[in-house]
Design a protein around this motif. Structure first.
Motif, short mmCIF file in Angstrom:
data_model
loop_
_atom_site.label_atom_id
_atom_site.label_comp_id
_atom_site.label_asym_id
_atom_site.label_seq_id
_atom_site.Cartn_x
_atom_site.Cartn_y
_atom_site.Cartn_z
N PRO A 152 43.44 34.76 53.80
CA PRO A 152 44.68 35.28 53.19
C PRO A 152 44.76 34.88 51.72
O PRO A 152 44.26 33.83 51.32
CB PRO A 152 45.78 34.61 54.01
CG PRO A 152 45.14 34.08 55.23
CD PRO A 152 43.71 33.87 54.95
N SER A 153 45.42 35.72 50.95
CA SER A 153 45.51 35.45 49.51
C SER A 153 46.20 34.13 49.24
O SER A 153 45.80 33.39 48.31
CB SER A 153 46.27 36.59 48.83
OG SER A 153 45.56 37.80 48.93
N LEU A 187 33.85 31.60 37.36
CA LEU A 187 34.25 31.70 38.77
C LEU A 187 35.68 32.18 38.92
O LEU A 187 36.01 32.86 39.90
CB LEU A 187 34.06 30.34 39.45
CG LEU A 187 32.61 29.88 39.59
CD1 LEU A 187 32.55 28.42 40.01
CD2 LEU A 187 31.85 30.75 40.58
N LEU A 188 36.53 31.86 37.96
CA LEU A 188 37.92 32.30 38.03
C LEU A 188 38.11 33.73 37.54
O LEU A 188 38.94 34.47 38.08
CB LEU A 188 38.80 31.37 37.19
CG LEU A 188 39.14 30.02 37.81
CD1 LEU A 188 39.73 29.09 36.76
CD2 LEU A 188 40.12 30.19 38.97
N LEU A 189 37.34 34.14 36.55
CA LEU A 189 37.58 35.42 35.90
C LEU A 189 36.50 36.45 36.19
O LEU A 189 36.75 37.47 36.83
CB LEU A 189 37.71 35.21 34.39
CG LEU A 189 38.81 34.23 33.95
CD1 LEU A 189 38.80 34.04 32.45
CD2 LEU A 189 40.17 34.69 34.43
N ALA A 190 35.27 36.19 35.77
CA ALA A 190 34.20 37.17 35.95
C ALA A 190 33.73 37.25 37.39
O ALA A 190 33.26 38.29 37.84
CB ALA A 190 33.03 36.83 35.03
N GLY A 191 33.84 36.14 38.12
CA GLY A 191 33.32 36.13 39.48
C GLY A 191 34.33 36.52 40.55
O GLY A 191 34.02 36.45 41.74
N ARG A 197 44.23 40.17 44.58
CA ARG A 197 45.67 40.02 44.38
C ARG A 197 46.02 38.76 43.61
O ARG A 197 47.17 38.59 43.19
CB ARG A 197 46.36 40.00 45.74
CG ARG A 197 46.23 41.30 46.54
CD ARG A 197 46.94 41.19 47.87
NE ARG A 197 46.82 42.42 48.66
CZ ARG A 197 47.34 42.57 49.86
NH1 ARG A 197 48.02 41.57 50.43
NH2 ARG A 197 47.18 43.71 50.51
N LEU A 198 45.04 37.90 43.43
CA LEU A 198 45.28 36.62 42.73
C LEU A 198 44.92 36.71 41.26
O LEU A 198 44.75 35.68 40.60
CB LEU A 198 44.45 35.51 43.40
CG LEU A 198 44.77 35.22 44.86
CD1 LEU A 198 43.76 34.24 45.43
CD2 LEU A 198 46.17 34.67 45.00
N ARG A 199 44.77 37.91 40.75
CA ARG A 199 44.29 38.06 39.38
C ARG A 199 45.16 37.31 38.39
O ARG A 199 44.65 36.61 37.51
CB ARG A 199 44.22 39.55 39.01
CG ARG A 199 43.66 39.82 37.63
CD ARG A 199 43.26 41.27 37.47
NE ARG A 199 42.21 41.61 38.45
CZ ARG A 199 41.67 42.81 38.55
NH1 ARG A 199 42.10 43.79 37.77
NH2 ARG A 199 40.73 43.05 39.44
N LEU A 200 46.47 37.41 38.50
CA LEU A 200 47.36 36.72 37.56
C LEU A 200 47.22 35.20 37.72
O LEU A 200 47.13 34.47 36.72
CB LEU A 200 48.80 37.14 37.80
CG LEU A 200 49.86 36.44 36.92
CD1 LEU A 200 49.58 36.70 35.44
CD2 LEU A 200 51.27 36.89 37.30
N TRP A 201 47.21 34.73 38.96
CA TRP A 201 47.07 33.30 39.21
C TRP A 201 45.73 32.77 38.70
O TRP A 201 45.64 31.66 38.18
CB TRP A 201 47.23 33.03 40.70
CG TRP A 201 46.99 31.61 41.15
CD1 TRP A 201 46.25 31.23 42.22
CD2 TRP A 201 47.52 30.40 40.59
NE1 TRP A 201 46.26 29.85 42.36
CE2 TRP A 201 47.03 29.33 41.36
CE3 TRP A 201 48.34 30.12 39.49
CZ2 TRP A 201 47.34 28.00 41.10
CZ3 TRP A 201 48.65 28.79 39.22
CH2 TRP A 201 48.16 27.75 40.02
#
Length: 391
Positions: A152-153, A187-191, A197-201
């Motif tokens: 889950p997200s 790992l947070l952005l490109a990966g 759904r967690l793009r903003l976080w």
């Protein structure tokens, strides 16, 4: 028959990879167990126990938490030992899971089992159990948030928060943590998986990773180590039940070094360290020939430039190569099996690459050329077999 042969080849590859990782970690853990029993870990243990006994000091957060959370007595050092072993267990679990996903391809074995990757700690037993394992754990938690797409997200978001908390612990326990922020950024952005759904976080977290890392570095730089601080740190450790006449002569005493002393040590060691250059090039070979690098060269370059700063201020060139290779290997592992495959790797090239050379974490200026340990796993096996022969 074809399926049977394929199964046999898979077992051979898996057996080779498991044997290399098991040998390296067994050798490293067994040797460090003796160090802990003798309370003689000048760097492997002592660096973790730097604390705020004399006021705020760089690298002191983990040691302060150790003072607070572990029971007093000599056994408290074993709590540190098992924490470090637990970190390696997590790293090993990630490595084996990745190898399994890649069906133990020779490319993945070259990446994960190379002498500058996880087995580094086995071929030079003094190079392991350092604070960079906190960084590796952080990167692995972030990698799992990308790979575990069925979770889950909210749970994956919680894992990112956990990674951020561990990053804060690492940053205020070793100021160089910030230099590995490009790998965390990848790992947070490109990966991130598609339509996450967690793009903003993730973007908020990336900014927090940078801010926390910079804060750790700035605090370490701006707050000087006052006279007598190292003695107070050692007394706090002794008051907790860990006493040794030599325990405080390594990483803790090095806190009092000036930046000029550190740079001078690098300068005087440089003639010997030049010998690392071909080994450093060899260390990154699985990354250099991977498809991942062609698509993510900017992230790899940022990681290289970050870790390169360590080569200017510190003499542990083998460790710095280990940090670079491990951080990028985790990024590649989070990108899928296809990200590592290269025609360069076959049974001969991979086995030779993995087993016939090694890196020392530090080569002292007075070392002779023959002291270079060009044989890694092969040297360890030969030494073990020679010890079994009658004298």
């Amino acid at each position: 028959m074809t399926d049977r042969n394929a199964g046999v080849r898979l077992l051979v590859r898996a057996g080779f990879a498991w044997a290399i990782l098991a040998l390296a970690l067994w050798r490293s853990i067994d040797a460090y167990r003796v160090v802990v029993a003798q309370v003689s870990g000048l760097y492997q243990s002592a660096d973790w126990l730097i604390n705020y006994g004399g006021g705020f000091v760089r690298r002191g957060l983990f040691g302060q938490l150790w003072l607070i959370l572990t029971p007093k007595g000599p056994g408290s050092l074993w709590w540190l030992f098992w924490f470090q072993v637990g970190c390696y267990a997590l790293i090993l679990a990630f490595a084996l899971t990745y190898l399994h996903r890649c069906r133990y391809s020779w490319s993945s074995i070259a990446l994960i089992c190379g002498p500058a990757a996880l087995p580094f700690v086995g071929w030079d037993i003094e190079g392991g159990f350092r604070k960079e394992i906190l960084i590796f754990v952080v990167l692995i938690v972030l990698a799992w948030t990308n790979l575990a797409t069925r979770l889950p997200s909210w749970l994956r978001g919680t894992l990112i928060g956990l990674a951020l908390a561990l990053w804060g612990l690492a940053a205020f326990s070793w100021e160089a943590t910030v230099l590995v922020v490009p790998a965390a950024g990848f790992l947070l952005l490109a990966g991130e998986p598609g339509r996450d759904r967690l793009r903003l976080w993730r973007r908020i977290s990336a900014g927090l990773f940078v801010a926390v890392g910079v804060a750790g570095l700035v605090a370490s730089t701006w707050v000087p180590v006052a006279s007598g601080t190292t003695g107070q740190i050692c007394r706090a450790i002794g008051g907790h039940g860990v006493r040794s006449s030599m325990f405080c002569k390594g990483a803790i005493s090095a806190l009092g070094w000036s930046s000029q002393e550190g740079l001078e040590l690098v300068r005087t060691s440089l003639p010997m360290q030049v010998g690392y250059l071909p080994l450093l090039i060899l260390a990154v070979l699985p990354i250099a020939v991977s498809p991942w690098l062609r698509h993510n060269w900017a992230w790899a370059l940022a990681s290289l430039l970050g870790v390169a700063a360590l080569f200017v201020v510190g003499v542990d060139y083998g460790r710095w190569a280990h940090i670079l290779v491990m951080s990028l290997a985790i990024c590649i592992a989070a990108s899928g099996p296809e990200a590592v495959e290269s025609k360069l790797w076959n049974p001969i090239s991979a086995v030779l690459f993995v087993s016939t050379w090694g890196l020392r974490h530090y080569q002292p200026p007075e070392a002779a050329p023959e002291d270079w340990p060009f044989l890694g796993a092969l040297r360890v096996v030969m030494e073990h077999l020679s010890g079994l022969l009658p004298r």
